[in-house]
Design a protein around this motif. Structure first.
Motif, PDB file in Angstrom:
ATOM      1  N   LEU A 127       0.844  -1.199   0.000  1.00  0.00           N
ATOM      2  CA  LEU A 127       0.000   0.000   0.000  1.00  0.00           C
ATOM      3  C   LEU A 127       0.876   1.244   0.000  1.00  0.00           C
ATOM      4  N   GLY A 128       1.929   1.248   0.805  1.00  0.00           N
ATOM      5  CA  GLY A 128       2.834   2.395   0.835  1.00  0.00           C
ATOM      6  C   GLY A 128       3.446   2.673  -0.523  1.00  0.00           C
ATOM      7  N   GLU A 129       3.901   1.635  -1.201  1.00  0.00           N
ATOM      8  CA  GLU A 129       4.473   1.799  -2.540  1.00  0.00           C
ATOM      9  C   GLU A 129       3.431   2.357  -3.515  1.00  0.00           C
ATOM     10  N   PHE A 155      -4.850   8.492   5.746  1.00  0.00           N
ATOM     11  CA  PHE A 155      -5.242   8.034   7.070  1.00  0.00           C
ATOM     12  C   PHE A 155      -3.965   7.631   7.806  1.00  0.00           C
ATOM     13  N   PRO A 156      -4.006   7.481   9.131  1.00  0.00           N
ATOM     14  CA  PRO A 156      -2.789   7.096   9.862  1.00  0.00           C
ATOM     15  C   PRO A 156      -2.145   5.817   9.332  1.00  0.00           C
ATOM     16  N   GLU A 157      -2.950   4.834   8.944  1.00  0.00           N
ATOM     17  CA  GLU A 157      -2.367   3.594   8.414  1.00  0.00           C
ATOM     18  C   GLU A 157      -1.700   3.818   7.059  1.00  0.00           C
ATOM     19  N   ASP A 158      -2.162   4.815   6.305  1.00  0.00           N
ATOM     20  CA  ASP A 158      -1.519   5.157   5.030  1.00  0.00           C
ATOM     21  C   ASP A 158      -0.139   5.772   5.286  1.00  0.00           C
ATOM     22  N   THR A 159      -0.086   6.705   6.229  1.00  0.00           N
ATOM     23  CA  THR A 159       1.182   7.333   6.598  1.00  0.00           C
ATOM     24  C   THR A 159       2.166   6.272   7.066  1.00  0.00           C
TER      25      THR A 159
END
Length: 106
Positions: free
Chosen positions: A33-35, A87-91
């Motif tokens: 997801l981060g990539e 969202f925090p999980e995205d960060t």
């Protein structure tokens, strides 16, 4: 779009051994997801505008980003300044991907 997903998949699979060496702060992060978020939000294009070249000079582990917390804080700074809507999980996911790619905090 297919090429982008293929590049992300190859990159993630190629980092298989690195997952074991991810900093404990990022163990639960969704690196894929981060990539994807890095690619979708054209982070590298912004970094190129800021530091020129290929943009990688912005990643300086011996500079002010000297801990996993500082890395996550910088990703949140970009999120806020650019109004990305993470969202925090995205960060968390973006920071984990950057850690594997550039910082290598263990």
């Amino acid at each position: 779009m297919y090429k982008l997903w293929l590049m992300v998949l190859v990159g993630v699979l190629g980092m298989g051994a690195a997952f074991a060496q991810q900093h404990p702060m990022f163990q639960d992060a969704d690196v894929a997801l981060g990539e994807k978020l890095i690619a979708d939000n054209q982070c590298n294009a912004c970094h190129i505008r800021r530091v020129a070249g290929d943009g990688s000079a912005i990643y300086n582990p011996k500079g002010r980003i000297n801990s996993p917390g500082a890395l996550r804080g910088m990703v949140e700074y970009c999120n806020t300044e650019l109004n990305l809507g993470f969202f925090p999980e995205d960060t968390h996911a973006v920071a984990a991907a950057l850690n594997l790619r550039h910082y290598k905090f263990r």
